[in-house]
Design an enzyme around this catalytic site. Structure first.
Site, PDB file in Angstrom:
ATOM      1  CB  ALA A  11       0.912  -1.417  -9.129  1.00 51.38           C
ATOM      2  N   GLY A  13      -3.958  -4.238  -9.869  1.00 49.87           N
ATOM      3  CA  GLY A  13      -4.856  -4.748 -10.898  1.00 49.87           C
ATOM      4  C   GLY A  13      -4.106  -5.346 -12.067  1.00 49.87           C
ATOM      5  CG  ASN A  98      -3.444  -0.124   0.513  1.00 50.97           C
ATOM      6  OD1 ASN A  98      -3.384  -1.290   0.894  1.00 50.97           O
ATOM      7  ND2 ASN A  98      -2.445   0.460  -0.130  1.00 50.97           N
ATOM      8  CB  ALA A 125       2.461  -4.930  -8.107  1.00 51.81           C
ATOM      9  CE  LYS A 196      -2.055  -4.003   3.237  1.00 52.07           C
ATOM     10  NZ  LYS A 196      -2.736  -4.458   2.002  1.00 52.07           N
ATOM     11  CG  ASN A 214       7.587   0.195   3.257  1.00 54.09           C
ATOM     12  OD1 ASN A 214       7.326   1.349   2.913  1.00 54.09           O
ATOM     13  ND2 ASN A 214       6.906  -0.840   2.821  1.00 54.09           N
ATOM     14  CD  GLU A 278      -4.884   4.214  -1.278  1.00 52.91           C
ATOM     15  OE1 GLU A 278      -5.789   3.366  -1.424  1.00 52.91           O
ATOM     16  OE2 GLU A 278      -3.675   3.915  -1.250  1.00 52.91           O
TER      17      GLU A 278
END
Length: 312
Positions: A11, A13, A98, A125, A196, A214, A278
């Protein structure tokens, strides 16, 4: 102005590619899977930008070009190894992902003196699959923070001040700023990346585990977990010479959660689509760094175990 070379068809990229197309910046995309490379981008104002056809394999890049890796940390080593034979002219490499751990991977493969930039973005994105193929949807206006990991000078705050850093890196940053503005130079990019990380460490696992947007992590039922994650994060970060305040970290997490309230986190999407998460580069990184300092981080440890236990 150098040319952008964007590795992967995810997304972010694809968003960089679409914005480069829109703003007249030359670029090429090198997706891992040609079939899932988005063909266009849809902007918030209803406009659509068509993307160039993907390039199937790496090529030798001139020094003036910029190679961007907007990948997951666990994908980075394989991608860098694929590109390594084509980096003889030492074009600028930009890591955009991330979590943490990418710098260590890149330094191990490229060496400590390679022209390298680290970046983090708050642009939103989403890669969407339709009957006609894949496209990318721009879901949230943001900014990109970027910096060199081994520069330690008074921080230039604007692109006009980039004469303080190497001309090659300054040129790469200016190209990225034209492609997907705004790009904000950060002298202490590691502090920005840890900031972050603190947000991702709360929002990503909680939204993934509870299948929520979120905004819902701001609810009282998640308060104790939020506070514990932030407290543990602060202890670990401070042990490595970073200056964080747990209360401020928590307030920033809530602010980001509310500002991106309708979004689903990347980890939520990975779980929803049966992809590898991740978690090792986010909460797992906090656990690893804590272990090296002998700091107990039970909340982050539990989150790593729970996310890994999810059936993908």
């Amino acid at each position: 102005m150098g040319k952008l070379h964007i590795v992967g068809g995810g997304a972010i990229g694809s968003l960089v590619a679409a914005s480069a197309q829109k703003n007249g910046v030359p670029y090429d995309c090198y997706p891992r899977d040609m079939k899932t490379m988005p063909s266009c981008a849809h902007w918030q104002n209803g406009q659509t930008t068509a993307l160039k056809p993907a390039t199937p394999s790496p090529i030798v890049l001139p020094k003036s070009d910029v190679l961007i890796f907007p990948l997951k940390v666990y994908q980075l080593k394989a991608a860098l190894l694929q590109w390594l034979p084509y980096l003889t002219q030492q074009p600028t490499v930009v890591l955009l992902h991330n979590g943490m751990g990418g710098l260590e991977v890149a330094r191990d493969l490229l060496g400590g003196d390679y022209p390298l930039l680290l970046a983090t973005t708050s642009h939103g994105a989403l890669k969407v699959s339709t009957s006609s193929g894949f496209h990318v949807k721009y879901t949230g206006v943001g900014a990109t923070q970027i910096g060199a990991p081994n520069i330690n000078k008074p921080s230039p705050q604007t692109l006009a001040d980039l004469s303080q850093i190497a001309p090659q890196l300054a040129s790469a940053i200016a190209t990225l700023d034209k492609a997907l503005p705004p790009v904000q130079y950060q002298n202490n990019i590691l502090k920005a990346l840890w900031t972050k990380l603190s947000v991702n460490a709360v929002i990503n696992p909680l939204t993934a585990l509870h299948n929520i947007q979120n905004k819902h992590i701001a609810k009282p039922e998640f308060e104790q977990s939020r506070i514990s994650i932030c407290n543990e994060f602060t202890q670990v970060a401070d042990a490595y010479g970073l200056d964080f305040d747990a209360l401020s970290v928590h307030e920033n997490v809530l602010s980001v959660a509310k500002a991106t309230g309708e979004n689903y986190s990347s980890m939520h999407q990975d779980v929803a689509h049966g992809r590898q998460t991740e978690i090792d580069a986010i909460n797992g990184y906090i656990v690893d760094m804590a272990t090296k300092k002998g700091i107990p981080v039970p909340e982050n440890t539990l989150l790593v175990e729970r996310v890994k236990a999810l059936k993908l």
